[in-house]
Design an enzyme around this catalytic site. Structure first.
Site, mmCIF file in Angstrom:
data_model
loop_
_atom_site.group_PDB
_atom_site.id
_atom_site.type_symbol
_atom_site.label_atom_id
_atom_site.label_comp_id
_atom_site.label_asym_id
_atom_site.label_seq_id
_atom_site.Cartn_x
_atom_site.Cartn_y
_atom_site.Cartn_z
ATOM 1 N N HIS A 190 0.834 -1.216 0.000
ATOM 2 C CA HIS A 190 0.000 0.000 0.000
ATOM 3 C C HIS A 190 0.862 1.257 0.000
ATOM 4 C CE1 HIS A 190 -3.380 -2.580 0.815
ATOM 5 N NE2 HIS A 190 -2.831 -3.016 1.915
ATOM 6 N N THR A 196 -6.646 7.159 6.653
ATOM 7 C CA THR A 196 -7.082 7.359 5.261
ATOM 8 C C THR A 196 -7.075 6.049 4.481
ATOM 9 O OG1 THR A 196 -4.882 7.773 4.351
ATOM 10 C CG2 THR A 196 -6.076 9.679 5.287
ATOM 11 N N GLU A 205 -2.782 13.629 -0.199
ATOM 12 C CA GLU A 205 -4.134 13.252 0.240
ATOM 13 C C GLU A 205 -4.912 14.509 0.622
ATOM 14 O OE1 GLU A 205 -3.747 9.764 3.042
ATOM 15 O OE2 GLU A 205 -4.516 8.883 1.197
ATOM 16 N N HIS A 257 2.286 8.977 0.406
ATOM 17 C CA HIS A 257 1.239 8.861 -0.615
ATOM 18 C C HIS A 257 1.733 9.662 -1.811
ATOM 19 C CE1 HIS A 257 -1.651 7.313 2.416
ATOM 20 N NE2 HIS A 257 -0.976 8.114 3.229
ATOM 21 N N HIS A 275 5.129 6.947 6.445
ATOM 22 C CA HIS A 275 4.862 6.399 5.113
ATOM 23 C C HIS A 275 4.476 7.541 4.178
ATOM 24 C CE1 HIS A 275 0.918 6.630 7.051
ATOM 25 N NE2 HIS A 275 0.539 6.993 5.835
ATOM 26 N N HIS A 279 3.293 10.996 6.029
ATOM 27 C CA HIS A 279 2.556 10.887 7.293
ATOM 28 C C HIS A 279 3.425 10.213 8.350
ATOM 29 C CE1 HIS A 279 -1.457 11.030 4.902
ATOM 30 N NE2 HIS A 279 -1.025 12.246 5.212
HETATM 31 N N1 LIG Z 1 -2.729 7.687 5.997
HETATM 32 S S1 LIG Z 1 -2.738 6.911 7.404
HETATM 33 O O1 LIG Z 1 -4.099 6.839 7.883
HETATM 34 O O2 LIG Z 1 -1.816 7.575 8.311
HETATM 35 C C1 LIG Z 1 -2.149 5.280 7.148
HETATM 36 C C2 LIG Z 1 -1.920 4.774 5.879
HETATM 37 F F1 LIG Z 1 -2.170 5.488 4.772
HETATM 38 C C3 LIG Z 1 -1.403 3.488 5.703
HETATM 39 F F2 LIG Z 1 -1.210 3.017 4.447
HETATM 40 C C4 LIG Z 1 -1.124 2.698 6.787
HETATM 41 S S2 LIG Z 1 -0.449 1.107 6.511
HETATM 42 O O3 LIG Z 1 0.629 1.255 5.582
HETATM 43 O O4 LIG Z 1 -0.110 0.511 7.751
HETATM 44 C C5 LIG Z 1 -1.618 0.107 5.645
HETATM 45 C C6 LIG Z 1 -2.992 0.262 6.198
HETATM 46 O O5 LIG Z 1 -3.179 -0.583 7.279
HETATM 47 C C7 LIG Z 1 -1.377 3.179 8.080
HETATM 48 N N2 LIG Z 1 -1.097 2.330 9.125
HETATM 49 C C8 LIG Z 1 -1.549 2.512 10.487
HETATM 50 C C9 LIG Z 1 -3.019 2.225 10.636
HETATM 51 C C10 LIG Z 1 -3.290 0.782 10.381
HETATM 52 C C11 LIG Z 1 -2.548 -0.138 11.334
HETATM 53 C C12 LIG Z 1 -1.215 0.375 11.771
HETATM 54 C C13 LIG Z 1 -0.379 -0.401 12.582
HETATM 55 C C14 LIG Z 1 0.874 0.068 12.984
HETATM 56 C C15 LIG Z 1 1.317 1.321 12.560
HETATM 57 C C16 LIG Z 1 0.514 2.096 11.752
HETATM 58 C C17 LIG Z 1 -0.740 1.648 11.408
HETATM 59 C C18 LIG Z 1 -1.881 4.485 8.240
HETATM 60 F F3 LIG Z 1 -2.100 5.003 9.461
HETATM 61 ZN ZN LIG Z 2 -0.969 8.149 5.238
#
Ligand SMILES: NS(=O)(=O)c1c(F)c(F)c(S(=O)(=O)CCO)c(N[C@H]2CCCc3ccccc32)c1F
Ligand SMILES: [Zn+2]
Length: 263
Positions: free
Chosen positions: A66, A198, A104, A93, A91, A117
């Site tokens: 992702h 998101t 985003e 986008h 991470h 982010h």
């Molecule tokens: N834009 S965003 O909302 O910040 C955002 C992302 F866009 C995003 F892709 C991820 S992900 O790559 O983990 C794949 C999606 O589960 C996260 N992960 C977070 C939430 C999900 C579980 C988790 C577990 C440990 C650390 C971080 C996270 C995410 F928060």
């Molecule tokens: Zn993000």
């Protein structure tokens, strides 16, 4: 939970089938519309604690299909927010190589090249991010707009390793560095609102802080993100480029966006 993508039959318009919160209220990202912004003099500058990681520290850079993620030690944390929030990962986008727009959040409808982010969890109240994930006061995410322009040496601390994580599930270790260098100079100028993850599961558990000022990376650095990575696994026959991994902007649901700056 089930698989999800950014387009096609498992794209964002279908997420709510397996992830009900994605169809709920207080979703992110949003467009920062000038007429809905309200200056709040109580918004303090964001303070970064222990962001200057030793080069002896090993961070995991990974491709989860992702996005590209960099793990962050929970010793790194934020103050200047309602609670203490500890770091978990950062991470990105982004768009595609011929359409270098993929942020985003948007500002008066303008989409930036990319968005970074930094995900934190409320470590004053929860022992780890998994328990904080679905709590209304669980998460704080720092958002940084990225523009394609001048070369940025701080991003090469990890971008130079992306060829080791081209495929979903691949990981490499990178040396620690001063994560502060990835952020804009002004940590006192930002947008603030209550929103969500998101991506699925889209929990409405995020206190969003999106910095007003973008940082820049070069086109070559941008292409390292937007043309080197795949959402598919290495052994899969049809490689799927990892592109356009941004959700469209969501309804405001009567939310107000606070800003820490006046002009
Ligand atoms: N834009 S965003 O909302 O910040 C955002 C992302 F866009 C995003 F892709 C991820 S992900 O790559 O983990 C794949 C999606 O589960 C996260 N992960 C977070 C939430 C999900 C579980 C988790 C577990 C440990 C650390 C971080 C996270 C995410 F928060
Ligand atoms: Zn993000």
């Amino acid at each position: 939970g089930g698989k999800w993508t950014y387009d096609g039959p498992d794209g964002e318009h279908h997420w709510s089938r397996n992830f009900p919160y994605c169809g709920g209220a207080f979703q992110s990202p949003i467009n920062f519309q000038p007429e809905l912004l309200r200056f709040d003099p109580n918004l303090l500058p964001i303070q970064l604690q222990d962001y200057n990681l030793s080069t002896k520290e090993q961070l995991t850079l990974s491709n989860n299909g992702h996005s590209v993620l960099l793990s962050l030690p929970s010793r790194m944390h934020l103050t200047g927010l309602p609670h203490r929030y500890s770091a978990a990962q950062l991470h990105f986008h982004w768009g595609s190589s011929n359409t270098p727009v993929g942020s985003e959040h948007t500002v008066d409808g303008k989409q930036f090249g990319a968005e970074m982010h930094l995900v934190h969890f409320n470590s004053a109240k929860y022992p780890n991010i998994s328990t904080a994930l679905d709590k209304s006061d669980g998460l704080a995410v720092l958002g940084v707009f990225i523009e394609v322009g001048e070369y940025n040496p701080a991003f090469d601390r990890f971008l130079k390793y992306v060829n080791g994580i081209k495929y979903n599930g691949q990981k490499v270790q990178v040396a620690g560095f001063n994560v502060r260098e990835l952020l804009p100079a002004r940590l006192d100028e930002y947008y603030r609102y209550d929103g969500s993850l998101t991506t699925p599961p889209c929990f409405p558990s995020v206190l969003w802080t999106v910095f007003r000022n973008p940082v820049s990376i070069s086109l070559r650095q941008y292409l390292a993100l937007a043309s080197a990575l795949f959402s598919s696994h290495a052994q899969e026959a049809a490689p799927m480029p990892l592109l356009g991994n941004y959700r469209k902007t969501q309804l405001m649901d009567n939310r107000v966006v606070l800003v820490s700056f006046q002009q």
